[in-house]
Design a protein around this motif. Structure first.
Motif, PDB file in Angstrom:
ATOM      1  N   PRO A 251       1.103  -1.016  -0.392  1.00  0.00           N
ATOM      2  CA  PRO A 251       0.278  -0.072  -0.262  1.00  0.00           C
ATOM      3  C   PRO A 251       0.902   1.368   0.333  1.00  0.00           C
ATOM      4  O   PRO A 251       0.089   2.402  -0.334  1.00  0.00           O
ATOM      5  CB  PRO A 251      -0.865  -0.100   1.002  1.00  0.00           C
ATOM      6  CG  PRO A 251      -0.397  -1.372   2.294  1.00  0.00           C
ATOM      7  CD  PRO A 251       0.758  -2.223   1.254  1.00  0.00           C
TER       8      PRO A 251
ATOM      9  N   TYR B 210     -12.556   1.317  -2.728  1.00  0.00           N
ATOM     10  CA  TYR B 210     -11.150   2.486  -3.307  1.00  0.00           C
ATOM     11  C   TYR B 210     -11.952   3.359  -4.507  1.00  0.00           C
ATOM     12  O   TYR B 210     -12.926   2.778  -4.573  1.00  0.00           O
ATOM     13  CB  TYR B 210     -10.621   0.941  -4.480  1.00  0.00           C
ATOM     14  CG  TYR B 210      -9.628  -0.304  -3.325  1.00  0.00           C
ATOM     15  CD1 TYR B 210     -10.903  -1.415  -3.440  1.00  0.00           C
ATOM     16  CD2 TYR B 210      -8.599   0.039  -3.108  1.00  0.00           C
ATOM     17  CE1 TYR B 210      -9.991  -2.427  -2.197  1.00  0.00           C
ATOM     18  CE2 TYR B 210      -7.803  -1.023  -2.599  1.00  0.00           C
ATOM     19  CZ  TYR B 210      -8.648  -2.234  -1.694  1.00  0.00           C
ATOM     20  OH  TYR B 210      -8.138  -3.452  -1.028  1.00  0.00           O
TER      21      TYR B 210
ATOM     22  N   LEU C 119     -14.127  -5.741  -0.211  1.00  0.00           N
ATOM     23  CA  LEU C 119     -13.895  -4.639  -0.973  1.00  0.00           C
ATOM     24  C   LEU C 119     -14.457  -4.356  -2.628  1.00  0.00           C
ATOM     25  O   LEU C 119     -14.922  -5.123  -3.395  1.00  0.00           O
ATOM     26  CB  LEU C 119     -11.904  -5.653  -1.446  1.00  0.00           C
ATOM     27  CG  LEU C 119     -11.557  -6.074  -0.375  1.00  0.00           C
ATOM     28  CD1 LEU C 119     -10.178  -6.241  -0.990  1.00  0.00           C
ATOM     29  CD2 LEU C 119     -11.242  -4.931   0.291  1.00  0.00           C
TER      30      LEU C 119
ATOM     31  N   THR D 262     -15.145  -1.140  -5.580  1.00  0.00           N
ATOM     32  CA  THR D 262     -14.954  -0.013  -6.351  1.00  0.00           C
ATOM     33  C   THR D 262     -15.808   1.513  -6.405  1.00  0.00           C
ATOM     34  O   THR D 262     -16.624   0.056  -6.368  1.00  0.00           O
ATOM     35  CB  THR D 262     -14.285  -0.182  -8.036  1.00  0.00           C
ATOM     36  OG1 THR D 262     -14.287   1.260  -8.223  1.00  0.00           O
ATOM     37  CG2 THR D 262     -15.288  -0.747  -8.953  1.00  0.00           C
TER      38      THR D 262
ATOM     39  N   THR E 180      -2.722  -4.975   0.668  1.00  0.00           N
ATOM     40  CA  THR E 180      -3.533  -4.224  -0.653  1.00  0.00           C
ATOM     41  C   THR E 180      -4.246  -2.828   0.154  1.00  0.00           C
ATOM     42  O   THR E 180      -3.847  -3.395   1.132  1.00  0.00           O
ATOM     43  CB  THR E 180      -4.962  -4.991  -1.536  1.00  0.00           C
ATOM     44  OG1 THR E 180      -5.858  -4.728  -2.178  1.00  0.00           O
ATOM     45  CG2 THR E 180      -6.004  -6.354   0.230  1.00  0.00           C
ATOM     46  N   ALA E 181      -4.498  -1.751  -0.532  1.00  0.00           N
ATOM     47  CA  ALA E 181      -4.451  -0.552   0.502  1.00  0.00           C
ATOM     48  C   ALA E 181      -5.705  -0.837   1.568  1.00  0.00           C
ATOM     49  O   ALA E 181      -5.280  -0.344   2.350  1.00  0.00           O
ATOM     50  CB  ALA E 181      -5.205   0.258  -1.030  1.00  0.00           C
ATOM     51  N   SER E 182      -6.595  -2.012   1.118  1.00  0.00           N
ATOM     52  CA  SER E 182      -7.750  -1.975   2.597  1.00  0.00           C
ATOM     53  C   SER E 182      -7.215  -2.332   3.405  1.00  0.00           C
ATOM     54  O   SER E 182      -6.949  -1.751   4.704  1.00  0.00           O
ATOM     55  CB  SER E 182      -9.433  -2.534   2.344  1.00  0.00           C
ATOM     56  OG  SER E 182      -8.813  -4.201   1.527  1.00  0.00           O
TER      57      SER E 182
ATOM     58  N   PRO F 212      -4.300   9.505  -3.140  1.00  0.00           N
ATOM     59  CA  PRO F 212      -5.017   7.855  -2.791  1.00  0.00           C
ATOM     60  C   PRO F 212      -5.775   7.764  -1.525  1.00  0.00           C
ATOM     61  O   PRO F 212      -5.081   7.762  -0.452  1.00  0.00           O
ATOM     62  CB  PRO F 212      -4.279   6.730  -3.504  1.00  0.00           C
ATOM     63  CG  PRO F 212      -2.799   7.389  -2.623  1.00  0.00           C
ATOM     64  CD  PRO F 212      -3.072   8.592  -2.899  1.00  0.00           C
TER      65      PRO F 212
ATOM     66  N   LEU G  45      -8.778   5.804   0.481  1.00  0.00           N
ATOM     67  CA  LEU G  45      -9.403   4.479   1.115  1.00  0.00           C
ATOM     68  C   LEU G  45     -10.498   4.854   2.203  1.00  0.00           C
ATOM     69  O   LEU G  45     -10.586   5.573   3.271  1.00  0.00           O
ATOM     70  CB  LEU G  45      -8.803   3.238   1.411  1.00  0.00           C
ATOM     71  CG  LEU G  45      -9.327   2.178   1.388  1.00  0.00           C
ATOM     72  CD1 LEU G  45      -8.527   1.053   0.312  1.00  0.00           C
ATOM     73  CD2 LEU G  45      -9.586   1.636   2.582  1.00  0.00           C
TER      74      LEU G  45
END
Ligand code: SAH
Length: 466
Positions: free
Chosen positions: A224, A381, A354, A356, A330-332, A438, A440
């Motif tokens: 991330p 995201y 998750l 988008t 992953t970012a989350s 970015p 979240l």
């Protein structure tokens, strides 16, 4: 040197371990790996050692040590934790000229156990001569990270070829040249699990496998943002890369880990700069792979989560280029961890979705009532642009308007900012704090579990909307 480094064969030889606790157990395990016949002597024997005894792997003698026990031993280890017994064992062994190790007491030991990296049949041993065992362990970890776990397979493969090579190549110089070629690029070979060279049965002895000519693309998740969140495998690929094709979301420190000579190609979509289309990126990957390079396609987070990794994989495979996927955090997951928000939590959330927020520049078409009914934590995201219509859609689908929400900008990086509030305040949170990508969004009851201030670094600005 305080000690002579050497590797001692003890397979099928008698070794004595005096002591029945945890440390004795650890030494027994090590001796077992080298195939020793072990006797353990101690008045009290711990359960794990007893299990080994029951399984017939060691012989147990539940009593005090007596000097006669030393007879016929190849090695002796004393791990009793009692100075008088340890000293008795050491003196007796020394009189009988049998090498002895007394745990944590190098002064009365003949040999010490190094910290090891085991890539059987290769073993790396690290020792500070008993001066700083903790440092030895740190150095062990550093070396451990550099040596892929499949290194052992590479060595075993080479071992199988030794006889053929010896038969075919008579001169020592030729053989040495072959093996130098063979192991050249061992890092790449262990990562791609392919032999680099083969000994053919014909006159030509060295034959490059197809891999060397057609190249290889590793689609690697860079995590991330914080470079410390790279996986070991990602690091290994970065260190052997010839070309690295990376995205804007790749954290600033990540490329510092790459091989210095690697060509670096930025295909990120930075505002105002030419951004590469997916078609251009695919062509770039194929172009470099076709030149036999080890190509690393480096992507933020995980390549298979909103990362178009699947498309790149399909494209490369359709052209016969070998592809490997290296997952990333992953970012989350990274954002939730640094905000201290558990994405699932007993009694609060049994699932996490998750999703988008954006699809083709519009609000993504989700089944909102289903998402609300699922009671899953939502990790969104690419949701900045559509956050307010997204929150309306959730509220219309019957989600509580005061459902806790967290917005994490630049998650895991030093510039990270975290904002929390209610679902119906998302828009206000974003505008008053001028949140930028970015970022979240996490929506769900679990947000209230966050230990945000506790986990935030000094550089993180926090705001909680009231
Ligand atoms: N493959 C990536 C996601 C790419 S989509 C992954 O697995 O993480 C891009 C979106 O990811 C951004 O719009 C943002 O929502 C999220 N994102 C990526 N890095 C982030 C970070 N450091 N902090 C917050 N969100 C991030």
């Amino acid at each position: 040197m305080r000690y002579l480094p050497m590797f001692r064969r003890i397979r099928h030889q008698h070794c004595l371990v005096v002591g029945g606790g945890d440390i004795a157990f650890r030494k027994v395990t090590m001796l077992l790996r080298a195939g020793a016949e072990i006797a353990v002597i101690a008045p009290k024997i711990s359960a794990p050692l007893r299990d080994l005894g029951d399984a017939g792997k060691v012989s147990l003698r539940q009593r005090q040590f007596v000097p006669e026990d030393i007879a016929n031993q190849a090695l002796v280890v004393s791990a009793t934790g009692q100075t008088n017994i340890d000293e008795l064992v050491a003196t007796t062994a020394r009189q009988a000229a049998i090498p002895v190790n007394v745990v944590d007491n190098p002064d009365i030991s003949d040999f010490i156990f190094p910290a090891i990296i085991d890539r059987d049949p290769m073993v790396v041993a690290v020792s500070t001569g008993g001066a700083a065992p903790v440092l030895a362990r740190e150095i062990r970890s550093a070396i451990e990270a550099l040596l892929p776990s499949s290194l052992g397979n590479l060595i075993r493969d080479a071992e199988k070829r030794r006889t053929t090579v010896k038969r075919r190549l008579v001169s020592v110089t030729e053989r040495r040249r072959f093996w130098t070629h063979y192991f050249h690029g061992w890092r790449t070979a262990t990562l791609t699990a392919k032999p680099m060279l083969q000994v053919s049965d014909g006159d030509v002895l060295l034959e490059c496998t197809a891999q060397n000519q057609s190249g290889h693309v590793a689609i690697v998740g860079a995590g991330p943002g914080d470079a410390d969140l790279l996986t070991l495998r990602a690091l290994q690929h970065l260190q052997v890369a010839d070309a690295i094709i990376y995205d804007r979301l790749v954290g600033p420190g990540v490329l510092d880990y790459a091989r210095r000579d690697a060509e670096r190609i930025d295909v990120g979509k930075a505002p105002g700069k030419h951004s590469h289309s997916q078609t251009e990126i695919n062509a770039l990957l194929a172009h470099h792979a076709a030149r036999g390079k080890h190509v690393v396609r480096l992507k933020g987070g995980d390549p298979f989560i909103f990362g178009r990794g699947g498309e790149e994989q399909a494209y490369l495979r359709s052209r016969g280029i070998s592809v490997e996927i290296v997952p990333g955090i992953t970012a989350s997951l990274g954002c939730a961890a640094s905000a201290g928000i558990p994405l699932t939590h007993r009694g609060l959330s049994q699932a996490v979705t998750l999703l988008t927020g954006t699809s083709a520049n519009e609000l993504a078409a989700h089944d909102w009532p289903y998402l609300v009914k699922s009671r899953a934590t939502l990790a969104i995201y690419m949701g900045l642009g559509t956050a307010s219509i997204l929150s309306q859609a959730l509220i219309e689908a019957d989600m509580r308007s005061d459902m806790p929400v967290a917005i994490i900008e630049n998650g895991t990086l030093a510039s990270q900012r975290i904002f929390t509030g209610r679902l119906d305040q998302i828009e206000k949170l974003l505008t008053t704090n001028a949140v930028e990508a970015p970022a979240l969004l996490i929506i769900g009851n679990v947000v209230a579990q966050g230990h945000i201030s506790k986990h935030a670094k000094a550089s993180q600005v926090l705001a909680v909307a009231s």
